[in-house]
Scaffold this motif. Structure first.
Motif, PDB file in Angstrom:
ATOM      1  N   TYR A  11       0.675  -1.140  -0.331  1.00 40.22           N
ATOM      2  CA  TYR A  11      -0.179  -0.665  -0.114  1.00 40.22           C
ATOM      3  C   TYR A  11       0.905   1.346   0.365  1.00 40.22           C
ATOM      4  O   TYR A  11       0.947   2.193  -0.589  1.00 40.22           O
ATOM      5  N   PHE A  12       1.280   0.968   0.635  1.00 34.32           N
ATOM      6  CA  PHE A  12       2.558   2.099   1.256  1.00 34.32           C
ATOM      7  C   PHE A  12       3.632   2.776  -0.612  1.00 34.32           C
ATOM      8  O   PHE A  12       3.832   4.029  -0.595  1.00 34.32           O
ATOM      9  N   MET A  13       3.987   1.152  -0.818  1.00 37.60           N
ATOM     10  CA  MET A  13       4.622   1.259  -1.650  1.00 37.60           C
ATOM     11  C   MET A  13       5.035   1.869  -2.973  1.00 37.60           C
ATOM     12  O   MET A  13       4.763   2.901  -3.826  1.00 37.60           O
ATOM     13  N   LEU A  14       3.492   1.600  -3.209  1.00 43.65           N
ATOM     14  CA  LEU A  14       2.379   1.839  -4.286  1.00 43.65           C
ATOM     15  C   LEU A  14       2.458   3.791  -4.306  1.00 43.65           C
ATOM     16  O   LEU A  14       2.149   3.672  -5.236  1.00 43.65           O
ATOM     17  N   GLN A  15       1.702   4.244  -2.819  1.00 41.88           N
ATOM     18  CA  GLN A  15       1.661   5.500  -2.945  1.00 41.88           C
ATOM     19  C   GLN A  15       3.007   6.151  -3.345  1.00 41.88           C
ATOM     20  O   GLN A  15       3.181   7.151  -3.941  1.00 41.88           O
ATOM     21  N   LYS A  16       3.897   5.577  -2.805  1.00 41.05           N
ATOM     22  CA  LYS A  16       6.502   6.692  -3.838  1.00 41.05           C
ATOM     23  C   LYS A  16       5.938   6.072  -4.840  1.00 41.05           C
ATOM     24  O   LYS A  16       6.324   6.848  -5.344  1.00 41.05           O
ATOM     25  N   LEU A  17       5.598   4.813  -5.518  1.00 43.82           N
ATOM     26  CA  LEU A  17       5.864   4.669  -7.105  1.00 43.82           C
ATOM     27  C   LEU A  17       5.091   5.557  -8.147  1.00 43.82           C
ATOM     28  O   LEU A  17       5.750   5.976  -8.453  1.00 43.82           O
ATOM     29  N   LEU A  18       4.358   5.692  -7.254  1.00 45.61           N
ATOM     30  CA  LEU A  18       2.721   6.490  -8.070  1.00 45.61           C
ATOM     31  C   LEU A  18       3.407   8.159  -8.439  1.00 45.61           C
ATOM     32  O   LEU A  18       2.683   8.930  -9.279  1.00 45.61           O
ATOM     33  N   SER A  19       3.405   8.535  -7.282  1.00 47.58           N
ATOM     34  CA  SER A  19       3.911   9.605  -7.138  1.00 47.58           C
ATOM     35  C   SER A  19       5.749  10.403  -7.341  1.00 47.58           C
ATOM     36  O   SER A  19       5.437  11.141  -8.133  1.00 47.58           O
ATOM     37  N   PHE A  20       6.294   8.889  -7.528  1.00 48.79           N
ATOM     38  CA  PHE A  20       7.133   9.379  -9.236  1.00 48.79           C
ATOM     39  C   PHE A  20       6.523   9.343  -9.895  1.00 48.79           C
ATOM     40  O   PHE A  20       7.631   9.638 -10.950  1.00 48.79           O
ATOM     41  N   SER A  21       5.655   8.360 -10.466  1.00 46.82           N
ATOM     42  CA  SER A  21       5.831   8.474 -12.134  1.00 46.82           C
ATOM     43  C   SER A  21       5.444   9.541 -12.184  1.00 46.82           C
ATOM     44  O   SER A  21       5.652  10.112 -13.314  1.00 46.82           O
ATOM     45  N   ASP A  22       4.322   9.987 -11.559  1.00 47.87           N
ATOM     46  CA  ASP A  22       3.702  11.635 -11.597  1.00 47.87           C
ATOM     47  C   ASP A  22       4.491  12.417 -12.152  1.00 47.87           C
ATOM     48  O   ASP A  22       3.871  13.594 -12.486  1.00 47.87           O
ATOM     49  N   LYS A  23       5.807  12.052 -11.114  1.00 48.66           N
ATOM     50  CA  LYS A  23       7.358  13.075 -12.224  1.00 48.66           C
ATOM     51  C   LYS A  23       7.741  13.455 -13.644  1.00 48.66           C
ATOM     52  O   LYS A  23       7.943  14.195 -14.041  1.00 48.66           O
ATOM     53  N   PHE A  24       6.610  12.170 -14.009  1.00 45.99           N
ATOM     54  CA  PHE A  24       7.455  11.944 -16.034  1.00 45.99           C
ATOM     55  C   PHE A  24       6.104  12.577 -16.380  1.00 45.99           C
ATOM     56  O   PHE A  24       5.111  12.357 -16.079  1.00 45.99           O
ATOM     57  N   PRO A  25       6.091  13.422 -17.439  1.00 42.00           N
ATOM     58  CA  PRO A  25       5.822  13.983 -18.347  1.00 42.00           C
ATOM     59  C   PRO A  25       4.690  12.615 -19.029  1.00 42.00           C
ATOM     60  O   PRO A  25       6.096  11.665 -19.700  1.00 42.00           O
ATOM     61  N   SER A  26       3.692  12.695 -19.618  1.00 34.94           N
ATOM     62  CA  SER A  26       2.802  11.544 -20.118  1.00 34.94           C
ATOM     63  C   SER A  26       3.454  10.822 -21.119  1.00 34.94           C
ATOM     64  O   SER A  26       3.293   9.852 -21.391  1.00 34.94           O
ATOM     65  N   CYS A  27       3.601  12.180 -21.318  1.00 37.84           N
ATOM     66  CA  CYS A  27       4.502  11.743 -23.019  1.00 37.84           C
ATOM     67  C   CYS A  27       5.969  10.888 -23.190  1.00 37.84           C
ATOM     68  O   CYS A  27       5.906  10.071 -24.133  1.00 37.84           O
ATOM     69  N   LEU A  28       6.347  10.783 -21.724  1.00 40.40           N
ATOM     70  CA  LEU A  28       7.563  10.404 -21.888  1.00 40.40           C
ATOM     71  C   LEU A  28       7.478   8.809 -20.840  1.00 40.40           C
ATOM     72  O   LEU A  28       8.572   8.228 -20.944  1.00 40.40           O
ATOM     73  N   LYS A  29       6.112   8.196 -20.753  1.00 38.05           N
ATOM     74  CA  LYS A  29       6.362   7.240 -19.752  1.00 38.05           C
ATOM     75  C   LYS A  29       6.531   5.902 -20.025  1.00 38.05           C
ATOM     76  O   LYS A  29       7.122   5.069 -19.568  1.00 38.05           O
ATOM     77  N   GLY A  30       5.375   5.799 -21.360  1.00 44.37           N
ATOM     78  CA  GLY A  30       6.137   4.160 -21.949  1.00 44.37           C
ATOM     79  C   GLY A  30       7.778   4.992 -22.544  1.00 44.37           C
ATOM     80  O   GLY A  30       8.077   3.549 -22.127  1.00 44.37           O
ATOM     81  N   ILE A  31       8.416   5.938 -22.978  1.00 51.03           N
ATOM     82  CA  ILE A  31       9.934   5.525 -23.296  1.00 51.03           C
ATOM     83  C   ILE A  31      10.567   4.867 -22.154  1.00 51.03           C
ATOM     84  O   ILE A  31      10.794   4.472 -22.090  1.00 51.03           O
TER      85      ILE A  31
END
Length: 624
Positions: free
Chosen positions: A388-408
């Protein structure tokens, strides 16, 4: 605890003796669920047959035998489970029928009289327990199939050849017409993603689970339609989780837990508890010991790998509480005795490999007891899982990537094999996992990913609605309570315990506890900034156990399956991989096996999922 089975024949040529023989074959398949006695009944006016296997827990006399008739002779019932507030039911009955007298002291008799006198819905509103029930109304000619609020006890239902059937386990359906059964491709797809088969599906096409907190009511006309979908479409909710109300405190929780533990200590046979050394099982054991006049029996499992072994922690807590404790150490030799029987235990593919120590623990406990209390449910109800806590951190980290760069970015991180990351001192499996979360588009999809055993499989859709007002932690808990808990954790424990004829009771999954916990604001469940939850349970446990004994990272209940597969289990696994079953493309699973042995990837979880499916298929003769 018991096992139930029954069928409604659509075969007009079936005579009574043939029907009796069939229902006996069905209950013989689940003798392990009830080794003490069996009982059978058929309706004189309809082709309905009911069967029961009994594990005697309360009222060991014949007065508790099933199938059981109500005193007004309108209802007949077969019942698997326990009702913990039997006294409350009796008081409710006494208010409208004070003349009621009981033949024995079983909860089965009180439950049946409550259905007869208070009615179906009112009784379901009152009872607290774990159960699967088949109730036949001879007056209305209606069959009610009912499963407890959280899904502790299983109940399968569906058409099998010329029969409409239901049972505690799938193996009971096989004597009816095994040749008519086909594997459900949708269930198998979901199994390969989760490692378990979610409700309402089963591995057999047209056979379904009654969902937790649901009732299926069928008339003769309903059954005669031969419409497979009525097993799903006519299920109705009688209990659902209320997530809208908040405002409870820990003092009330203490009283609530004391009461639910005490109710689960009622037994006419020897009783004990599972004690892993974690917060949940330690608290349950502490509350049991506080309410017992002598040392309670507690049991734990130990592994040779000290990184996975919690038994020393459990022993220290047991010593502090003053319990009569037994530790059972599991090794590869012992697992080889258990693993060949896994397909028998679980009936359908199931790959949570903590199934192995769970069976071993139940076998050990059964030597001294017939009932054991467990700490199951604490993580789902009180926000305890690390993920639960790991996922919150990972998604917070993921939000730092622009949408266009997430897949790349995700593809770049996943390009090097895990083995290459490992060679330079990084955790390749974790990096690949993080890369997968970066490109997830929605929160719920990310939650499902944390439950996946093989994220290369297309992700299934969630088959239930999630309240929109829930925050991130609550949303994860809600998904687990409706998916991972009933279809993985409770399946694992029910089949493992009943395979050894042991009843397991879970105070933290009491309906009152769950409802109480969901009224607590999420802030009261987590330690702010510490990445951990179950705060109210931890605080209560500190009243019984020194904090230094419990303030440590959770190790879980996981055997070193990767090491075992490269050791003494290697030949067993190799044989399963090489045996054709039509479930998988042989070249693909052989490559998976080779990549695992070479260390190229750490795919042991996905590999175990394949092995369990292969083992199940090899030992079943249905058409795949």
């Amino acid at each position: 605890m018991c096992g139930i089975a029954g069928f409604w024949s659509l075969n007009s040529s079936l005579n009574i003796e043939e029907g009796r023989a069939l229902i006996r074959k069905m209950t013989d398949q689940i003798q392990h669920r009830g080794p003490d006695a069996d009982g059978h009944w058929h309706d004189e006016n309809t082709p309905l047959f009911l069967g029961h296997r009994r594990l005697s827990i309360q009222d060991l006399s014949e007065a508790g035998a099933q199938p059981m008739h109500s005193q007004n002779d309108r209802f007949i019932m077969i019942f698997n489970g326990e009702i913990y507030n039997k006294d409350q039911l009796q008081k409710s009955i006494a208010t409208i029928a004070p003349e009621t007298r009981y033949k024995g002291t079983s909860d089965t008799e009180v439950l049946l009289e409550s259905f007869a006198l208070l009615g179906l819905r009112r009784t379901l509103d009152i009872i607290k327990g774990m159960f699967a029930i088949a109730l036949w109304d001879k007056k209305e000619k209606r069959l009610h199939l009912i499963r407890d609020h959280i899904g502790k006890k299983p109940l399968y239902v569906g058409y099998v050849g010329p029969y409409f059937a239901f049972a505690s386990e799938l193996k009971s359906l096989l004597p009816l017409d095994q040749s008519s059964l086909r594997m459900s491709e949708e269930a198998f797809r979901q199994y390969n993603y989760f490692g378990f088969i979610p409700s309402h599906l089963s591995i057999y096409e047209g056979v379904y689970k009654i969902k937790p907190g649901h009732i299926l009511t069928l008339s003769i006309n309903d059954v005669n339609t031969k419409n497979h979908l009525i097993s799903i479409s006519k299920q109705e909710v009688y209990w659902e989780l209320n997530t809208a109300d908040t405002g409870a405190d820990t003092y009330d929780l203490r009283e609530c837990l004391m009461r639910t533990v005490k109710q689960r200590m009622v037994s006419d046979v020897p009783l004990g508890a599972f004690l892993s050394g974690g917060i949940d099982s330690s608290l349950v054991s502490a509350l049991m010991q506080e309410q017992s006049s002598k040392p309670i029996k507690t049991y734990s499992i130990g592994f040779q790998d000290t990184a996975l072994d919690e038994s020393k922690h459990a022993e220290r807590i047991a010593q502090h509480l003053g319990t009569d404790h037994t530790t059972y150490h599991v090794n590869e030799i012992e697992t080889q005795k258990i693993i060949p029987d896994l397909f028998k235990v679980y009936d359908e593919p199931f790959s949570d490999y903590s199934q192995i120590p769970t069976i071993a623990l139940c076998q050990q406990a059964k030597k001294d007891t017939t009932v054991a209390l467990s700490g199951d449910g604490g993580d789902e109800v009180f926000c305890g899982y690390k993920r639960y806590f790991m996922l919150q951190k990972l998604l917070s980290f993921s939000d730092k990537f622009p949408s266009c760069l997430k897949g790349i970015s995700s593809n770049i991180l996943r390009a090097p094999p895990q083995s290459l990351y490992n060679k330079i001192g990084l955790n390749g499996k974790r990096i690949h996992s993080i890369a997968g979360f970066i490109k997830e588009r929605g929160f719920d999809e990310a939650v499902l990913r944390t439950l996946s055993v093989n994220t290369a499989i297309k992700q299934p859709c969630i088959m239930f609605d999630i309240p929109s007002h829930l925050n991130g932690y609550e949303r994860m808990m809600y998904i687990d309570t409706h998916l991972y808990l009933p279809d993985d954790i409770l399946v694992k424990v029910d089949r493992a315990s009943m395979f050894t004829s042991l009843e397991v009771r879970s105070p933290l999954l009491d309906r009152e506890v769950i409802e109480h916990a969901w009224r607590m604001p999420i802030e009261s469940k987590i330690f702010e900034g510490q990445g951990r939850g179950k705060k109210p349970l931890y605080q209560l446990l500190c009243d019984y156990v020194p904090e230094d004994l419990i303030n440590r990272p959770k190790q879980g209940f996981t055997p070193p399956i990767s090491e075992w597969l490269k050791g003494d289990l290697k030949d067993w696994a190799q044989d399963l991989i090489n045996t054709p079953t039509n479930l998988y493309e042989k070249q693909k699973i052989q490559k998976m096996w080779h990549d695992f042995l070479s260390g190229k990837v750490d795919n042991h979880t996905a590999l175990w999922t394949v092995l369990m499916a292969q083992s199940w298929a090899i030992n079943n003769t249905l058409e795949l």
